[in-house]
Design a protein around this motif. Structure first.
Motif, PDB file in Angstrom:
ATOM      1  N   THR A   1     -14.663  -2.208  -4.960  1.00 48.81           N
ATOM      2  CA  THR A   1     -14.221  -0.827  -5.181  1.00 48.81           C
ATOM      3  C   THR A   1     -12.769  -0.741  -4.737  1.00 48.81           C
ATOM      4  OG1 THR A   1     -16.438   0.045  -4.793  1.00 48.81           O
ATOM      5  CG2 THR A   1     -14.601   1.606  -4.626  1.00 48.81           C
ATOM      6  N   VAL A   2     -11.933  -0.312  -5.651  1.00 51.00           N
ATOM      7  CA  VAL A   2     -10.500  -0.206  -5.367  1.00 51.00           C
ATOM      8  C   VAL A   2     -10.151   1.269  -5.209  1.00 51.00           C
ATOM      9  CG1 VAL A   2      -8.186  -0.556  -6.325  1.00 51.00           C
ATOM     10  CG2 VAL A   2      -9.960  -2.314  -6.653  1.00 51.00           C
ATOM     11  N   GLU A   3      -9.513   1.608  -4.097  1.00 54.12           N
ATOM     12  CA  GLU A   3      -8.945   2.954  -3.957  1.00 54.12           C
ATOM     13  C   GLU A   3      -7.678   2.986  -4.813  1.00 54.12           C
ATOM     14  OE1 GLU A   3     -10.417   5.286  -2.178  1.00 54.12           O
ATOM     15  OE2 GLU A   3     -11.932   3.934  -1.331  1.00 54.12           O
ATOM     16  N   SER A   4      -7.671   3.816  -5.829  1.00 60.15           N
ATOM     17  CA  SER A   4      -6.506   3.834  -6.718  1.00 60.15           C
ATOM     18  C   SER A   4      -5.208   4.044  -5.940  1.00 60.15           C
ATOM     19  CB  SER A   4      -6.662   4.922  -7.775  1.00 60.15           C
ATOM     20  OG  SER A   4      -7.780   4.656  -8.582  1.00 60.15           O
ATOM     21  N   ALA A   5      -5.300   4.795  -4.845  1.00 60.26           N
ATOM     22  CA  ALA A   5      -4.087   5.095  -4.080  1.00 60.26           C
ATOM     23  C   ALA A   5      -3.465   3.839  -3.469  1.00 60.26           C
ATOM     24  CB  ALA A   5      -4.396   6.105  -2.979  1.00 60.26           C
ATOM     25  N   THR A   6      -4.259   2.741  -3.367  1.00 59.70           N
ATOM     26  CA  THR A   6      -3.698   1.517  -2.787  1.00 59.70           C
ATOM     27  C   THR A   6      -3.004   0.648  -3.836  1.00 59.70           C
ATOM     28  OG1 THR A   6      -5.697   0.190  -3.131  1.00 59.70           O
ATOM     29  CG2 THR A   6      -5.562   1.453  -1.069  1.00 59.70           C
ATOM     30  N   VAL A   7      -3.212   0.966  -5.102  1.00 59.30           N
ATOM     31  CA  VAL A   7      -2.565   0.164  -6.157  1.00 59.30           C
ATOM     32  C   VAL A   7      -1.068   0.456  -6.130  1.00 59.30           C
ATOM     33  CG1 VAL A   7      -2.392  -0.234  -8.642  1.00 59.30           C
ATOM     34  CG2 VAL A   7      -4.640   0.118  -7.581  1.00 59.30           C
ATOM     35  N   PRO A   8      -0.255  -0.579  -5.960  1.00 60.90           N
ATOM     36  CA  PRO A   8       1.182  -0.339  -5.786  1.00 60.90           C
ATOM     37  C   PRO A   8       1.837   0.139  -7.078  1.00 60.90           C
ATOM     38  CG  PRO A   8       0.740  -2.706  -5.913  1.00 60.90           C
ATOM     39  CD  PRO A   8      -0.598  -2.018  -5.882  1.00 60.90           C
TER      40      PRO A   8
END
Lengths: 331, 331
Positions: B240-247
């Motif tokens: 699960t990826v927190e979109s906010a962490t995508v640079p």
């Protein structure tokens, strides 16, 4: 989750049709790159050639034949450099009207050719093209360190040799284009089949590679016609070839016997995929013996001479012929 | 003798435009094959990718940009495998309306990119195609023996990292297609220029290759969109990826700030050519330090988890998003 629609995804196509062809280092074609390392004490030899529908083959050719040609033209380059095959990469640009049936048979033919020559698939890329299908193959071979045989290293006095027979493929192409010509109709069915087959299916002379490496002073494969390729092999040098010494198949001889102008087609046409090379006169007998042991016919056709000028061919009538460079070119 | 007509022969074109790019082992591009040998103690890494006019780039793109893309997408694969570039082969299928001016600028751009990355031209094939121009590049790199970093070797608990910024190229493509959209008009000129440039000019992360080789448990480059490529990297696993962490770049953040739906474009669009990889948690700090030393931004975006199912992205609103495989594909 996945909705690939009526067609498989690129990954699905690769897994179904191409993964069975994958060799060591290819990681089952599940990665973007392969690992390849020459045998210790060897160099890699790398080459790339593309075939395009409507240029290098007929769009209606059997897909397995197209596969044999796409791989074969590259293995022919390896053979002429004295290299043994190690593997290949495939770029497949599919025309809009491609079908999975076509692809399946193409992949089967490719796999059979790859297995025959001990040259597994290591990776590739599949794209769609709003034009004719294009197949680009990068082939990897290997030679003992420093052993690659170059194209431009012939010396005056070297004997020029060619493997197999010349002109069959070019006559096979003429046959495709003018099946009702008098010469074509005069040929026996098996002669027509032989010429048609030589156009469709290159036979890379890998069996001759070791002898080429051992004895040849220069080598290349004959892909754009003997006359033009001989000129390419001998920049700053020249030669006179007695046309009668150029090896012809029975079928080609029969065609030329019926229609003498076809000799020009045989000498300047392309797609022979035979090996053209030079050897020192002292090595000629040993080279011929090695070729015979490898089961590859070999014919001396002339001697390298000092002097500029495209090679000259002396015809059966004694007249001298020069053929302009580029008299045959896929480009 | 020779009458090449108004256009140079293939050999003439190669000698004029491509021979200056030739590296060691290429014999000045005068032969049909090149010799290439990995440094002792190293494996070769080989990869091939093609770009097609109208599919992977706009036919009107500057030819030097096309060259940068054709080479760059392949060098990006090498970087993700931990490899240093050694050379490349080029298949160039030219559309019927090609000009020598186009070719000259393409070759100059290719030469500049090759020199920048220390990756000389080793050979190629030029054909004409009755369709769009296609450029297939085979790139060769090397890694210390056994050092290739594979795509499918991540383990549960590994930290997922991505280099640089995600989505710029996909937004740059949208910008090309809808320059008058409200979000596009709201961007500052330099932001538009940044996004457009990221679409045109991949920046292969070769500076990160050594750190990837040292620390990554699995790696691939992001070419078909982060969401889809993450799913490809983790078969049988999930995250699960927190979109906010995508640079995101400032430009991408500004675009998405104006038009939140563009986050989907950023996460699923292609052409990032960043490195997506996994590292053991214990190695994360060292990997980040190595990336910083190499001058490459690196962001952890999640943790590999056991379990099937495509990766899930949690949006700024807390909602979970799955993106179907193949939501972006050139094929």
């Amino acid at each position: 989750m996945s909705a690939d629609g009526p067609r498989l995804s690129e990954e699905g196509l690769i897994a179904r049709h191409f993964a069975p062809l994958a060799g060591p280092g290819a990681d089952g074609l599940r990665d973007d790159a392969a690992s390849l390392t020459p045998t210790p004490g060897h160099d890699l030899v790398v080459t790339v050639d593309a075939v395009v529908a409507g240029v290098h083959y007929f769009p209606e050719d059997a897909p397995a034949s197209v596969a044999v040609k796409a791989l074969g033209v590259n293995l022919s380059d390896l053979a002429a450099k004295g290299a043994a095959p190690r593997g290949f990469l495939l770029t497949l640009a599919l025309a809009p009207d491609w079908t999975e049936d076509w692809l399946a048979v193409f992949a089967q033919g490719l796999g059979a050719a790859a297995a025959l020559h001990g040259c597994p698939l290591l990776g590739g890329d599949t794209v769609r093209a709003a034009g004719p299908t294009l197949i680009s193959v990068t082939a990897f071979g290997e030679v003992p360190t420093g052993g690659i045989v170059r194209r431009h290293t012939a010396r005056p006095g070297d004997v020029i040799c060619v493997s197999g027979t010349i002109g069959d493929a070019a006559l096979g192409l003429r046959l495709r284009r003018e099946p009702e010509a008098a010469w074509a109709r005069a040929l026996r069915a098996e002669a027509r089949a032989h010429l048609a087959d030589r156009y469709l299916h290159p036979r890379p002379r890998l069996a001759l590679a070791a002898a080429v490496r051992r004895f040849a002073t220069a080598a290349m494969d004959v892909s754009d016609g003997l006359a033009g390729d001989l000129a390419k092999m001998l920049p700053g040098l020249t030669t006179t070839v007695e046309s009668a010494t150029v090896p012809l198949s029975e079928a080609a001889a029969a065609a030329i016997g019926r229609e003498p102008d076809l000799l020009r087609t045989a000498l300047t046409g392309g797609d022979d995929y035979e090996i053209l090379c030079t050897v020192a006169p002292a090595d000629l007998d040993a080279f011929r013996a090695a070729a015979a042991a490898a089961g590859v016919p070999l014919a001396p056709i002339g001697t390298v001479a000092a002097g500029e000028g495209a090679p000259v061919f002396r015809g059966p009538d004694g007249a001298l012929h020069r053929f302009p460079r580029g008299s045959f070119s896929h480009f």
